[in-house]
Design a protein around this motif. Structure first.
Motif, mmCIF file in Angstrom:
data_model
loop_
_atom_site.group_PDB
_atom_site.id
_atom_site.type_symbol
_atom_site.label_atom_id
_atom_site.label_comp_id
_atom_site.label_asym_id
_atom_site.label_seq_id
_atom_site.Cartn_x
_atom_site.Cartn_y
_atom_site.Cartn_z
ATOM 1 N N LEU A 100 0.752 -1.297 0.033
ATOM 2 C CA LEU A 100 -0.087 -0.008 -0.027
ATOM 3 C C LEU A 100 0.705 1.174 0.125
ATOM 4 N N THR A 101 1.935 1.152 0.654
ATOM 5 C CA THR A 101 2.886 2.428 0.824
ATOM 6 C C THR A 101 3.529 2.654 -0.552
ATOM 7 N N GLU A 104 0.720 4.093 -2.767
ATOM 8 C CA GLU A 104 0.610 5.493 -2.627
ATOM 9 C C GLU A 104 1.519 6.313 -3.092
ATOM 10 N N ALA A 107 1.135 6.548 -6.953
ATOM 11 C CA ALA A 107 -0.042 7.176 -7.036
ATOM 12 C C ALA A 107 0.468 8.779 -6.853
ATOM 13 N N PHE A 108 1.198 9.151 -5.928
ATOM 14 C CA PHE A 108 1.574 10.766 -5.837
ATOM 15 C C PHE A 108 2.533 10.985 -6.820
ATOM 16 N N ARG A 111 0.553 11.584 -9.797
ATOM 17 C CA ARG A 111 -0.168 12.863 -9.736
ATOM 18 C C ARG A 111 0.381 14.144 -9.854
ATOM 19 N N ASN A 151 -8.931 10.333 -10.116
ATOM 20 C CA ASN A 151 -7.802 9.650 -10.705
ATOM 21 C C ASN A 151 -7.009 10.385 -11.699
#
Length: 246
Positions: A100-101, A104, A107-108, A111, A151
């Motif tokens: 999950l880390t 994340e 995803a960051f 972004r 997203n």
């Protein structure tokens, strides 16, 4: 009724405390503790209970080994089971936490890359405009409006962005209807409504004279259309109202 905050605080503290090294130490400690306890029981038996036994190498004597060392074997099995349980539960939790880390972080990063691409695109497009000033567009506010919580890899604009663009279209359509009914439709009304509608898209227009304002409006309309076509082709309004007043 509000739920108490202490469970979430305890979970966050435990999550920060739990590491792979602590899990490994716990596994090794459980295994070593079971072995040491088995050895201790063996020494106690040797000192107090096995003194009456004679050394024997016959087959019948080997049959007594399971009963003589049964407790030690069960303790060793219990230690292995406990260590395996800790490894299974907390190891899986740590693996999921690491995944999950990493997700994340990925995803960051995506972004940030998407924001950078959006900013460069806007700068290039505004650089092609002769009348529209780059300072008239709040790039980051426009991005937040366009991709509000969605997203970054999505080709869908937010509902708020679509509503804001439709409001701009409605101003143009309304002015065109009034102009078709009366050529003296009232440019002041159109200019005020257009400035107000574009402010919702974080684009600033000055109260310029009629021809200057309409020239800037041309470039703004073209910019909005290209922006939606490139970054949100599936949801951005595709058809632009005919501007008869132009």
């Amino acid at each position: 009724m509000k739920l108490p905050l202490w469970p979430s605080k305890c979970i966050r503290r435990f999550d920060g405390w739990l590491t792979s090294s602590k899990v490994l130490v716990a596994i090794v400690a459980i295994f070593i503790a079971s072995i040491c306890l088995s050895l201790l029981i063996t020494l106690i038996n040797l000192k107090h209970y096995w003194l009456s036994y004679d050394f024997c190498l016959e087959v019948q004597c080997f049959n007594e080994i399971p009963s003589a060392f049964g407790v030690q074997v069960r303790l060793a099995k219990l230690g292995v089971a406990g260590a395996s349980f800790v490894a299974l539960i907390f190891g899986s939790y740590l693996a999921l936490k690491s995944y999950l880390t990493a997700a994340e972080v990925g995803a960051f990063g995506n972004r940030i890359a998407h924001v950078g691409l959006f900013e460069r695109f806007v700068q290039v497009e505004l650089g092609r405009k002769r009348r529209l000033n780059a300072s008239s567009v709040d790039v980051y506010s426009l991005y937040r409006l366009m991709f509000n919580g969605s997203n970054s890899n999505s080709s869908e604009a937010s509902v708020e962005f679509v509503k804001a663009i439709l409001s701009v279209h409605e101003v143009m359509a309304s002015s065109s209807r009034r102009y078709s009914e009366d050529p003296a439709y009232g440019f002041e009304t159109h200019r005020g409504s257009m400035i107000s509608a574009l402010s919702e898209v974080h684009i600033t227009m000055d109260r310029l004279p009629r021809m200057d304002f309409l020239e800037v409006e041309d470039e703004v309309v073209d910019f909005i259309g290209v922006l939606g076509l490139v970054f949100a082709p599936t949801t951005s309004p595709s058809s632009m109202p005919v501007r008869l007043y132009r």
